[in-house]
Design an enzyme around this catalytic site. Structure first.
Site, PDB file in Angstrom:
ATOM      1  N   HIS A  14       0.858  -1.208   0.000  1.00  0.00           N
ATOM      2  CA  HIS A  14       0.000   0.000   0.000  1.00  0.00           C
ATOM      3  C   HIS A  14       0.884   1.245   0.000  1.00  0.00           C
ATOM      4  O   HIS A  14       1.591   1.498   0.974  1.00  0.00           O
ATOM      5  CB  HIS A  14      -0.895   0.038   1.244  1.00  0.00           C
ATOM      6  CG  HIS A  14      -1.722   1.283   1.355  1.00  0.00           C
ATOM      7  ND1 HIS A  14      -3.073   1.260   1.566  1.00  0.00           N
ATOM      8  CD2 HIS A  14      -1.402   2.594   1.281  1.00  0.00           C
ATOM      9  CE1 HIS A  14      -3.542   2.497   1.617  1.00  0.00           C
ATOM     10  NE2 HIS A  14      -2.528   3.330   1.446  1.00  0.00           N
ATOM     11  N   HIS A  16       1.381   5.517  -1.985  1.00  0.00           N
ATOM     12  CA  HIS A  16       0.949   6.586  -2.892  1.00  0.00           C
ATOM     13  C   HIS A  16       2.169   7.097  -3.647  1.00  0.00           C
ATOM     14  O   HIS A  16       3.159   7.484  -3.024  1.00  0.00           O
ATOM     15  CB  HIS A  16       0.328   7.742  -2.106  1.00  0.00           C
ATOM     16  CG  HIS A  16      -0.823   7.315  -1.253  1.00  0.00           C
ATOM     17  ND1 HIS A  16      -2.128   7.487  -1.633  1.00  0.00           N
ATOM     18  CD2 HIS A  16      -0.862   6.691  -0.045  1.00  0.00           C
ATOM     19  CE1 HIS A  16      -2.927   7.004  -0.692  1.00  0.00           C
ATOM     20  NE2 HIS A  16      -2.184   6.508   0.281  1.00  0.00           N
ATOM     21  N   LYS A 100     -10.051  -0.097  -4.632  1.00  0.00           N
ATOM     22  CA  LYS A 100      -9.889   0.616  -3.370  1.00  0.00           C
ATOM     23  C   LYS A 100     -11.165   1.313  -2.956  1.00  0.00           C
ATOM     24  O   LYS A 100     -11.735   2.084  -3.738  1.00  0.00           O
ATOM     25  CB  LYS A 100      -8.768   1.647  -3.555  1.00  0.00           C
ATOM     26  CG  LYS A 100      -8.629   2.636  -2.430  1.00  0.00           C
ATOM     27  CD  LYS A 100      -8.010   1.992  -1.207  1.00  0.00           C
ATOM     28  CE  LYS A 100      -8.026   2.939  -0.018  1.00  0.00           C
ATOM     29  NZ  LYS A 100      -6.720   3.131   0.571  1.00  0.00           N
ATOM     30  N   HIS A 137     -10.028   1.660   2.985  1.00  0.00           N
ATOM     31  CA  HIS A 137      -9.700   2.716   3.956  1.00  0.00           C
ATOM     32  C   HIS A 137     -10.822   2.681   4.981  1.00  0.00           C
ATOM     33  O   HIS A 137     -11.926   3.159   4.715  1.00  0.00           O
ATOM     34  CB  HIS A 137      -9.595   4.085   3.284  1.00  0.00           C
ATOM     35  CG  HIS A 137      -9.180   5.155   4.253  1.00  0.00           C
ATOM     36  ND1 HIS A 137      -7.954   5.765   4.219  1.00  0.00           N
ATOM     37  CD2 HIS A 137      -9.819   5.683   5.336  1.00  0.00           C
ATOM     38  CE1 HIS A 137      -7.853   6.632   5.224  1.00  0.00           C
ATOM     39  NE2 HIS A 137      -8.983   6.600   5.916  1.00  0.00           N
ATOM     40  N   HIS A 175      -3.726  -0.122   6.524  1.00  0.00           N
ATOM     41  CA  HIS A 175      -3.093   0.739   7.533  1.00  0.00           C
ATOM     42  C   HIS A 175      -3.880   0.738   8.843  1.00  0.00           C
ATOM     43  O   HIS A 175      -4.351   1.788   9.284  1.00  0.00           O
ATOM     44  CB  HIS A 175      -2.869   2.152   7.002  1.00  0.00           C
ATOM     45  CG  HIS A 175      -3.988   2.756   6.186  1.00  0.00           C
ATOM     46  ND1 HIS A 175      -5.277   2.842   6.637  1.00  0.00           N
ATOM     47  CD2 HIS A 175      -3.999   3.306   4.954  1.00  0.00           C
ATOM     48  CE1 HIS A 175      -6.025   3.425   5.723  1.00  0.00           C
ATOM     49  NE2 HIS A 175      -5.270   3.706   4.677  1.00  0.00           N
ATOM     50  N   ASP A 248       2.021   2.795   3.332  1.00  0.00           N
ATOM     51  CA  ASP A 248       1.181   3.981   3.153  1.00  0.00           C
ATOM     52  C   ASP A 248       2.046   5.217   2.937  1.00  0.00           C
ATOM     53  O   ASP A 248       1.663   6.334   3.324  1.00  0.00           O
ATOM     54  CB  ASP A 248       0.216   4.198   4.327  1.00  0.00           C
ATOM     55  CG  ASP A 248      -0.937   5.124   3.956  1.00  0.00           C
ATOM     56  OD1 ASP A 248      -1.107   5.403   2.756  1.00  0.00           O
ATOM     57  OD2 ASP A 248      -1.638   5.575   4.868  1.00  0.00           O
TER      58      ASP A 248
END
Ligand code: DOR
Ligand code: ZN
Length: 345
Positions: A14, A16, A100, A137, A175, A248
């Site tokens: 995971h 970004h 997601k 999330h 997370h 994350d």
């Protein structure tokens, strides 16, 4: 005492990367340590279709340094109007590895997220049938729910029902930050797993709020109280295959963090393995590190483990206060601190 550790090359389940100059600046940090990464789709505009994901994947691949093997694993940003056929086709074509779920407005660039989780149950049904992993999330967004309770509340309001309604759907609770999430994952069947970030293993909420506001320790879900951090550490080092690595890593430029309305996100990529290994070392569980970092994730996703290995050695490493990025600067996780492990390669 273990001073040199060789493990199969890990993956980051995971993170970004963003896009443009920031993406080109951050991809090499991840590609240096990891063979693959699950790439979050919360760009502006979000990555909602297979063709957008295929193009984004090409842009990421173009940013991987020469001679480095790195595979981005793409995700589809679910919205109220997700086209299940496009998602299924994208997965069958090898473009999408997962989809997601961002509850609308839960975090950075999530305004297009799902406004009512029950609305996309038909998409979950299709994902269950096609074996597409759902990354979640897990925070409610209602204004009346305290920010520290939003993860636990999400379990009760949504996740229990999703897991019960789609018993074969593979779900990654991402997370995780609470003992409630650890317990939920442990009570659920083998198709429910969780990623854990380095920051949630290292800090509790005091690190964000004591001695002045510490924006570089702010991410979402926010770090919780100490008892939760200890539960996460126990889960990570337990050797249980339901828990695996997901940094994350969420790059925001220094000025966007050190602001009257600072962005959520910690840039964990540059010293990710060193950070995690420090925790396993402190817990006397170095022998459990490889399964958390390199084996449990591929097993859950049904992918092969990586063939090559990486080496870490016990050594003092000073992490820079900030790193140059896109003509600007960014503060890495552990910035300004000394950590006890070095990534050799
Ligand atoms: O802290 C976070 N940052 N949490 C998220 O869920 C999103 C991420 C980001 O994109 O910056
Ligand atoms: Zn994230």
């Amino acid at each position: 005492m273990t001073d040199i550790l060789t493990i199969r090359r890990p993956d980051d389940w995971h993170l970004h990367f963003r896009d443009g100059d920031i993406m080109r600046g951050v991809v090499p940090y991840t590609a240096r340590q990891f063979a693959r990464a699950i790439v979050m789709p919360n760009l502006t505009p979000p990555v909602t279709t297979a063709s957008m994901a295929a193009e984004y994947r090409e842009r990421i691949l173009a940013a991987v340094p020469e001679g480095v093997n790195f595979t981005p694993l793409m995700t589809c940003y679910l919205t109220d109007t997700t086209d299940a056929d496009d998602l299924a086709r994208g997965a069958a074509d090898g473009v999408f590895t997962a989809a997601k779920l961002y509850p609308a407005n839960a975090t950075t660039n999530s305004a297009h997220g799902v406004s009512d989780v029950s609305k996309i149950y038909p998409v979950f049904e299709r994902m269950e049938a096609e074996g597409i992993v759902l990354c979640v999330h897990g925070e409610v967004t209602s204004a009346d729910i305290d920010v520290f309770d939003r993860e636990a509340e999400f379990i009760e309001r949504h996740l229990r029902d999703i897991v019960a309604s789609f018993p074969k759907l593979k779900v990654v609770f991402e997370h995780i930050t609470t003992s409630d999430a650890v317990d939920f994952v442990l009570e659920s069947g083998p198709n429910v797993a969780a990623t854990i970030t380095p920051q949630h293993l290292h800090i509790n909420r005091n690190a964000m709020l004591v001695g002045g506001i510490q924006p570089h320790n702010y991410c979402l879900p926010v770090a919780k109280r100490e008892s939760h951090r200890l539960a996460l550490r126990r889960a990570a080092v337990s050797g249980n295959a339901k828990f695996f690595l997901g940094t994350d890593s969420a790059p925001h430029l220094r000025g966007d963090k050190e602001s009257a309305c600072g962005c959520a996100g910690i840039f964990g990529a540059p010293y990710a393995l060193e950070s995690y290994l420090t925790v396993f070392d402190e817990e006397g569980a170095i022998d459990k590190f490889e399964c958390f970092a390199s084996l449990h994730g591929p097993a859950f996703y049904g992918l092969p483990v990586n063939d090559d290995t990486v080496v870490l050695e016990r050594a003092e490493v000073e992490v820079p206060q900030s790193l140059p990025l896109a003509g600007n600067e960014i503060v890495p996780w552990h910035g300004g601190q000394t950590i006890g492990w070095r990534f050799v390669g």
